[in-house]
Design an enzyme around this catalytic site. Structure first.
Site, short mmCIF file in Angstrom:
data_model
loop_
_atom_site.label_atom_id
_atom_site.label_comp_id
_atom_site.label_asym_id
_atom_site.label_seq_id
_atom_site.Cartn_x
_atom_site.Cartn_y
_atom_site.Cartn_z
N ASP A 1 0.82 -1.21 0.00
CA ASP A 1 0.00 0.00 0.00
C ASP A 1 0.86 1.27 0.00
OD1 ASP A 1 -2.37 1.39 -0.02
OD2 ASP A 1 -2.73 1.22 2.13
N ARG B 1 -0.71 9.32 -9.77
CA ARG B 1 -0.72 8.08 -8.98
C ARG B 1 -0.04 6.91 -9.70
NH1 ARG B 1 -4.02 7.57 -4.72
NH2 ARG B 1 -4.31 5.39 -5.22
N HIS C 1 2.64 3.52 -8.94
CA HIS C 1 2.45 2.09 -9.25
C HIS C 1 3.65 1.57 -10.04
CE1 HIS C 1 -1.46 2.30 -7.52
NE2 HIS C 1 -2.02 3.00 -8.49
N THR D 1 -10.84 -6.53 -5.06
CA THR D 1 -12.17 -6.45 -5.69
C THR D 1 -12.65 -5.00 -5.67
OG1 THR D 1 -12.61 -8.64 -4.74
CG2 THR D 1 -14.51 -7.41 -5.56
N ARG E 1 -12.00 2.28 -8.58
CA ARG E 1 -11.13 3.47 -8.76
C ARG E 1 -11.40 4.09 -10.14
NH1 ARG E 1 -5.32 2.55 -5.81
NH2 ARG E 1 -6.23 2.00 -3.81
N LEU F 1 10.64 -20.58 -4.25
CA LEU F 1 9.56 -19.71 -3.74
C LEU F 1 8.28 -19.81 -4.58
CD1 LEU F 1 8.74 -17.21 -1.88
CD2 LEU F 1 9.62 -15.78 -3.73
N ARG G 1 -5.12 -1.56 8.83
CA ARG G 1 -6.33 -2.37 8.59
C ARG G 1 -6.01 -3.51 7.63
NH1 ARG G 1 -7.66 2.90 6.68
NH2 ARG G 1 -7.21 3.09 4.46
C1 IPE Z 1 -5.58 -2.71 -0.29
O1 IPE Z 1 -5.20 -1.38 -0.42
C2 IPE Z 1 -5.50 -3.41 -1.61
C3 IPE Z 1 -4.18 -3.53 -2.21
C4 IPE Z 1 -3.04 -3.13 -1.70
C5 IPE Z 1 -4.15 -4.18 -3.47
P1 IPE Z 1 -6.25 -0.19 -0.61
O2 IPE Z 1 -5.46 1.05 -0.70
O3 IPE Z 1 -7.15 -0.50 -1.75
O4 IPE Z 1 -7.07 -0.29 0.75
P2 IPE Z 1 -7.90 0.82 1.53
O5 IPE Z 1 -8.87 1.39 0.56
O6 IPE Z 1 -6.94 1.86 2.01
O7 IPE Z 1 -8.53 0.09 2.67
C1 IPE Z 2 -1.50 0.24 -3.38
O1 IPE Z 2 -1.29 1.60 -3.38
C2 IPE Z 2 -1.68 -0.34 -4.76
C3 IPE Z 2 -3.06 -0.70 -5.10
C4 IPE Z 2 -4.09 -0.68 -4.30
C5 IPE Z 2 -3.30 -1.12 -6.46
P1 IPE Z 2 -2.50 2.62 -3.41
O2 IPE Z 2 -2.85 2.87 -4.84
O3 IPE Z 2 -3.63 2.15 -2.57
O4 IPE Z 2 -1.84 3.91 -2.80
P2 IPE Z 2 -2.49 4.90 -1.73
O5 IPE Z 2 -2.94 4.06 -0.57
O6 IPE Z 2 -3.63 5.58 -2.38
O7 IPE Z 2 -1.38 5.81 -1.37
MG MG Z 3 -4.07 2.39 -0.59
#
Ligand code: IPE
Ligand code: IPE
Ligand code: MG
Length: 253
Positions: free
Chosen positions: A22, A35, A39, A68, A73, A133, A196
């Site tokens: 995350d 963003r 990634h 899911t 997004r 792995l 979380r």
């Molecule tokens: C959880 O992250 C899902 C992934 C890392 C793929 P999110 O960024 O989507 O989770 P929330 O929305 O902060 O709970």
């Molecule tokens: C995790 O990073 C990757 C995915 C959920 C695909 P985020 O895209 O959730 O990044 P933040 O949490 O918005 O910074």
């Molecule tokens: Mg996130």
């Protein structure tokens, strides 16, 4: 100071590590970028962490790459993530083979665009003989989806007379989960300062040790992983017993 990798007790490695990767979006925004830029950089971390796990002999690594709920997004971000997924999978196959790593996937894969499904199926097939792995990508995955799916399939098998409802136990349910071939994670890491679980392996994490770090995923490297493992090795896992019972068992072993 001893290098981190040497501080790890190889006899007490978690067999299975699960990571919620995350913080990519915030990492990019903090740099004044889109963003998707986050990634793209997150892929570097994936490569580095997979390599780190292979290096120390971790058997299973599950990476939460797309949930899911992430389908909700903005379309441009979803499209960018999907094309990044296809490119990365294709590029990584030779590296996985070189390092004896097999690729696996859990989640509602049918929801992915066709080219992503194809790249994934190819990568799974091309790395299936590797014995090191197991790299498990959680894609279009959520625990609630998985549990609903398991209940549906159990219902169908009850209806077809294949299983007797009176005999359903934890083992039965486990076999209907998408993780049926893997042991439960012992260590779950979440980056970027969120505390979380976000619908990740709710059933399988019942007794996992949880490790949270403020580091954003694109900055997370092997050294951060090794710190998490060392932290894990200092914890006492009790599984409902008392500390004294656990210490006696360790003494007798
Ligand atoms: C959880 O992250 C899902 C992934 C890392 C793929 P999110 O960024 O989507 O989770 P929330 O929305 O902060 O709970
Ligand atoms: C995790 O990073 C990757 C995915 C959920 C695909 P985020 O895209 O959730 O990044 P933040 O949490 O918005 O910074
Ligand atoms: Mg996130």
């Amino acid at each position: 100071m001893q290098p981190l990798i040497e501080q790890i007790d190889k006899q007490k490695l978690p067999k299975h590590i699960a990571i919620i990767m995350d913080g990519n979006g915030r990492w990019a925004e903090e740099k004044g970028q889109e963003r998707l830029y986050g990634h793209y950089h997150g892929v570097e971390s994936v490569r580095n962490i997979v390599e780190g796990c292979a290096e120390i002999g971790i058997e299973y690594l599950t990476l939460y790459a797309f949930s899911t709920e992430n389908w909700d997004r903005p379309q441009s971000e979803v499209d960018g993530l999907m094309s990044l997924l296809v490119d990365t999978i294709r590029k990584e196959v030779p590296i996985l083979n070189k390092n004896n790593i097999s690729m696996h996937a859990i989640g509602n894969i049918e929801m992915l665009p066709k080219d992503a499904q194809k790249a994934l199926a190819e990568a799974i097939e091309l790395t299936s003989k590797n014995t090191g792995l197991h790299l498990i990508m959680a894609l279009s995955y959520s625990s609630r989806w998985e549990l609903v799916n398991a209940v549906k399939n159990i219902g169908l098998d009850v209806k077809a007379g294949k299983i007797n409802p009176a005999e359903i136990n934890q083992n039965t349910l486990q076999q209907y989960l998408s993780t049926s071939n893997y042991p439960d994670p012992e260590l779950m890491i979440r980056t970027s300062g969120e505390f979380r679980i976000s619908n990740f392996l709710l059933y399988q994490l019942a007794y996992a040790e949880l490790y949270f770090t403020n580091t954003r995923w694109p900055d997370f490297r092997k050294e951060n992983l090794f710190e998490a493992i060392i932290d894990f090795q200092f914890r006492e896992r009790r599984f409902g017993k008392t500390g004294k019972q656990i210490q006696n068992e360790a003494y007798l072993a």
